[in-house]
Design a protein around this motif. Structure first.
Motif, PDB file in Angstrom:
ATOM      1  N   ARG A  37       0.844  -1.191   0.000  1.00 56.95           N
ATOM      2  CA  ARG A  37       0.000   0.000   0.000  1.00 56.95           C
ATOM      3  C   ARG A  37       0.877   1.237   0.000  1.00 56.95           C
ATOM      4  NH1 ARG A  37      -5.327   1.300   1.017  1.00 56.95           N
ATOM      5  NH2 ARG A  37      -5.914  -0.911   1.146  1.00 56.95           N
ATOM      6  N   ARG A  38       1.901   1.189   0.776  1.00 55.85           N
ATOM      7  CA  ARG A  38       2.798   2.338   0.823  1.00 55.85           C
ATOM      8  C   ARG A  38       3.532   2.520  -0.486  1.00 55.85           C
ATOM      9  NH1 ARG A  38       5.676   3.403   6.452  1.00 55.85           N
ATOM     10  NH2 ARG A  38       5.854   5.399   5.393  1.00 55.85           N
ATOM     11  N   GLN A  39       3.713   1.420  -1.169  1.00 57.72           N
ATOM     12  CA  GLN A  39       4.378   1.553  -2.468  1.00 57.72           C
ATOM     13  C   GLN A  39       3.447   2.092  -3.529  1.00 57.72           C
ATOM     14  OE1 GLN A  39       6.010  -2.253  -3.420  1.00 57.72           O
ATOM     15  NE2 GLN A  39       7.810  -1.968  -2.146  1.00 57.72           N
ATOM     16  N   GLY A  40       2.200   2.091  -3.198  1.00 59.65           N
ATOM     17  CA  GLY A  40       1.247   2.608  -4.182  1.00 59.65           C
ATOM     18  C   GLY A  40       0.696   1.538  -5.078  1.00 59.65           C
ATOM     19  N   THR A  83      -4.255   0.026  -3.660  1.00 59.31           N
ATOM     20  CA  THR A  83      -5.041   1.230  -3.379  1.00 59.31           C
ATOM     21  C   THR A  83      -6.445   0.804  -2.986  1.00 59.31           C
ATOM     22  OG1 THR A  83      -5.762   1.430  -5.665  1.00 59.31           O
ATOM     23  CG2 THR A  83      -3.698   2.525  -5.045  1.00 59.31           C
ATOM     24  N   ASP A  84      -7.235   1.805  -2.777  1.00 56.95           N
ATOM     25  CA  ASP A  84      -8.614   1.474  -2.434  1.00 56.95           C
ATOM     26  C   ASP A  84      -9.338   0.834  -3.601  1.00 56.95           C
ATOM     27  OD1 ASP A  84      -8.825   4.558  -0.534  1.00 56.95           O
ATOM     28  OD2 ASP A  84      -8.131   2.544   0.033  1.00 56.95           O
ATOM     29  N   HIS A 120      -5.727  -8.683  -3.287  1.00 61.55           N
ATOM     30  CA  HIS A 120      -6.157  -9.909  -3.950  1.00 61.55           C
ATOM     31  C   HIS A 120      -6.171  -9.757  -5.459  1.00 61.55           C
ATOM     32  CE1 HIS A 120      -8.260 -11.774  -0.220  1.00 61.55           C
ATOM     33  NE2 HIS A 120      -7.092 -11.261   0.056  1.00 61.55           N
ATOM     34  N   VAL A 121      -6.494  -8.614  -5.866  1.00 62.12           N
ATOM     35  CA  VAL A 121      -6.489  -8.374  -7.311  1.00 62.12           C
ATOM     36  C   VAL A 121      -5.088  -8.519  -7.868  1.00 62.12           C
ATOM     37  CG1 VAL A 121      -6.855  -6.614  -9.073  1.00 62.12           C
ATOM     38  CG2 VAL A 121      -8.523  -6.914  -7.246  1.00 62.12           C
ATOM     39  N   LEU A 122      -4.179  -7.967  -7.158  1.00 61.84           N
ATOM     40  CA  LEU A 122      -2.801  -8.076  -7.623  1.00 61.84           C
ATOM     41  C   LEU A 122      -2.339  -9.535  -7.632  1.00 61.84           C
ATOM     42  CD1 LEU A 122      -1.183  -5.047  -5.786  1.00 61.84           C
ATOM     43  CD2 LEU A 122      -1.619  -5.278  -8.228  1.00 61.84           C
ATOM     44  N   VAL A 123      -2.755 -10.217  -6.585  1.00 66.15           N
ATOM     45  CA  VAL A 123      -2.367 -11.626  -6.518  1.00 66.15           C
ATOM     46  C   VAL A 123      -2.958 -12.369  -7.704  1.00 66.15           C
ATOM     47  CG1 VAL A 123      -2.752 -13.747  -5.226  1.00 66.15           C
ATOM     48  CG2 VAL A 123      -2.053 -11.669  -4.030  1.00 66.15           C
TER      49      VAL A 123
END
Lengths: 565, 91
Positions: free
Chosen positions: A524-527, A530-531, A536-539
């Protein structure tokens, strides 16, 4: 019956003969079935009488005793069981008879008595063991007619022997008696006597068949051995160290390849000369293992030629203090070679070859250096000899040195180099200046060093290169190799940064373990997360299905969720 | 587990995460910390995304310079951007 009268004074032989003649497998059964009671009575009496008398010869009882169960069935049984029971007679027969004969009939006898009446069967079986010979005809035809015939013959023979030794085979007879499968058992007994020995004998080789333990080559001992064996023939020397045979074989071609470049290897030649000196001792014993003296000879010849070229070149090209040390190094090597040759410890073949070519090439520089450096080099040589000390041997060592230079098993090199370099510098310091050592050491160090930290770097590098390949894949464009190296560096930095961040997050949560929540926070901190875009989407997007199953909780049948939350 | 996938680029990419490698590196870096079971997969994911971003940036740089090949300068520039961006975003 007539038998009774005639058998009042029967000999065992006659009795048995009668038994054999009257062989009738079925008779006992029939008769028994008809006269079970009588038989039992008869059997009982003989058994009791057996206890009393165990003499072989008796008139009345013999016929019954010797007879098989069938005989018992005979009416004779009634009155003729006083003295000697058939059982005892048969026992005796069995005792005297060889085991083999007993065995066969027993196996044969056993099945026959078995189905018979129980009480008589017992005694019959017991008798059957002594009665083996007799009942042969009975059971037998059904079972083993073939055995019967030989058995009969054996029985007759044994009858003659029967009177002689009763006690001889008491133990043997006892066993068969008691055993149901007496014959088989006795046969097995015979076998058992033998079999225990066999497995033992088999076992021993098995135990003795230990894998030959490889003993590590002890350099010092080996070198000493080499020294001692002045007549070290190439084969012997080469064969001793087996483990290293292959590498050397591989080396020789490499050596040859390296040698043909003396022109621009001049500087390296000097280095080699010094390095050879230091390395020769160490690698020599190992290099000697591969049995290819011819190659060594050739290599050595080439080496000598190279040196010959190198010497004048070095002397001419290099000036100043550099010349002397270099020359010293070269001269030392030449000296060593000469010494080695002179000592005659080197391989005979090598000697000849080197003697032929060596002097031609070596004499020249030696002529330059001998006078000035003879003592010093000798001292250095002597000092070095004890260390490395394979010099005594070889030429193979010398030839090995260029091989080492070109290509060598790294595991050998570093050790040897370490061994040789460490002792070498102190004695060599007087003679060798730092210059030849430095380039040599500088060049040599990467190899030994590469081996030390290798386990650390290599897997690390391979792991990073994995991501580098992914980089090139994502880039969809050709890349330079150096760019990939930069990518690896960046990845390394990123990884360290990541670890620090994760540590901070976990410490913030008061934990010592990194959990997926920490990772999510990081992303999240890396950007990345996001909201709108969840972890999970990234996964789902980037990881293969199997990992997705592990990471994203999914409901399964039975009201279960995996992974458990 | 798909060890490699054939891509249109004629390249075979290993999709498997080097979990052992990641765990070992983390242990070397922070021996006093522990990684949970699935955490290393997420670490791998973050590395993948990082590399992805790097590649995109460097490709952009190379295309801007009209080079057909990605040079180290492109990569360096991209790395600076990416890392700076990360730091900036964290703050």
């Amino acid at each position: 019956m007539a038998d009774h009268s005639t058998h009042r004074e029967p000999t065992p032989r006659t009795l048995l003969r009668r038994v054999l003649d009257t062989a009738d497998p079925r008779t006992p059964r029939r008769r028994r079935s008809a006269r079970v009671g009588a038989q039992r009575a008869l059997l009982e009496t003989p058994s009791s009488r057996r206890l009393r008398s165990q003499t072989k010869m008796t008139a009345g009882g013999n016929p019954h005793g010797t007879k098989s169960s069938g005989r018992l069935v005979h009416a004779q049984a009634s009155g003729h069981l006083e003295e000697q029971t058939p059982r005892t007679l048969l026992k005796n027969i069995l005792l005297t008879a060889p085991e083999s004969s007993i065995l066969k009939p027993k196996s044969v006898v056993k099945p026959v008595p078995a189905p018979q009446v129980v009480p008589p069967s017992r005694r019959e079986s017991s008798r059957g063991s002594p009665e083996l010979q007799l009942p042969e005809p009975e059971p037998p035809t059904t079972l083993v007619p073939a055995l019967l015939a030989p058995g009969r013959r054996k029985q007759r023979l044994r009858l003659s022997v029967f009177q002689q030794g009763v006690d001889q085979e008491l133990p043997v007879s006892q066993e068969p008696r008691g055993n149901a499968d007496a014959s088989s058992l006795t046969s097995s007994l015979n076998l058992t006597f033998a079999t225990p020995l066999q497995p033992q004998s088999v076992q021993r080789p098995g135990l003795a068949r230990r894998p030959a333990t490889r003993r590590a080559v002890d350099l010092g001992a080996f070198l000493q051995d080499l020294r001692d064996t002045s007549l070290a023939s190439p084969n012997i020397v080469l064969e001793e160290t087996q483990p290293f045979s292959q590498p050397l074989v591989g080396r020789s071609p490499g050596m040859r390849l390296s040698l043909p470049l003396p022109s621009h290897m001049r500087a390296k030649d000097t280095e080699r000369a010094t390095s050879r000196k230091t390395r020769s001792s160490g690698p020599a014993p190992r290099n000697s293992s591969p049995g290819k003296p011819a190659q060594f000879l050739a290599g050595k010849a080439e080496e000598v030629n190279a040196l010959a070229l190198g010497f004048p070149n070095t002397s001419s090209s290099i000036s100043g203090p550099g010349v002397e040390p270099l020359q010293d190094g070269v001269g030392e090597e030449a000296e060593k070679r000469m010494e080695e040759e002179e000592k005659g410890l080197s391989l005979s073949e090598v000697k000849e070859a080197t003697g032929a070519r060596g002097p031609s090439g070596v004499e020249e520089p030696e002529g330059y250096m001998e006078v000035t450096e003879a003592e010093g080099s000798l001292g250095a040589v002597e000092a070095e000899e004890p260390e490395g000390s394979s010099e005594d041997e070889e030429t193979s060592g010398r030839t090995a040195s260029p091989e080492l230079v070109s290509s060598t098993p790294e595991f050998l090199q570093p050790k040897q180099l370490h061994q040789l370099l460490e002792p070498a510098p102190p004695p060599g310091a007087a003679i060798l200046s730092s210059e030849p050592l430095e380039p040599v050491s500088a060049r040599l160090h990467p190899r030994p060093r590469a081996i030390g930290p290798r386990p650390r770097q290599d897997p690390y590098k391979t792991g990073l290169s994995h991501y580098a390949k992914l980089f090139s894949f994502y880039a969809k464009m050709p890349m330079e190799k150096k760019a990939l190296e930069i990518v690896e560096k960046c990845l390394d930095k990123y990884f360290r940064h990541l670890c620090d961040d994760l540590e901070a997050f976990a410490a913030h949560a008061g934990r010592r373990t990194i959990k997926p929540e920490d990772l999510e926070l990081l992303m999240r901190r890396q950007g990345l997360v996001t909201d709108q875009v969840s972890l999970h989407v990234l996964v789902e997007r980037n990881l293969p299905l199997e990992y997705r199953q592990l990471l994203i909780p999914c409901a399964f049948s039975g009201n279960s969720v995996f992974p458990a939350q | 587990m798909a060890l490699s996938t054939t891509v249109s680029q004629k390249k075979q990419i290993k999709r498997r995460a080097p979990r052992g490698f990641l765990k070992r590196v983390f242990k070397l870096q922070k021996p006093h910390l522990r990684l949970e079971k699935s955490s290393d997969l997420l670490v791998h994911l973050s590395c993948l995304l990082f590399v992805h971003r790097l590649a995109e940036e460097s490709r952009t740089n190379a295309c801007e310079n009209k080079c057909g090949i990605i040079n180290k300068e492109h990569v360096l520039a991209a790395a600076k951007l990416t890392s700076c961006r990360e730091g900036h975003k964290e703050e």
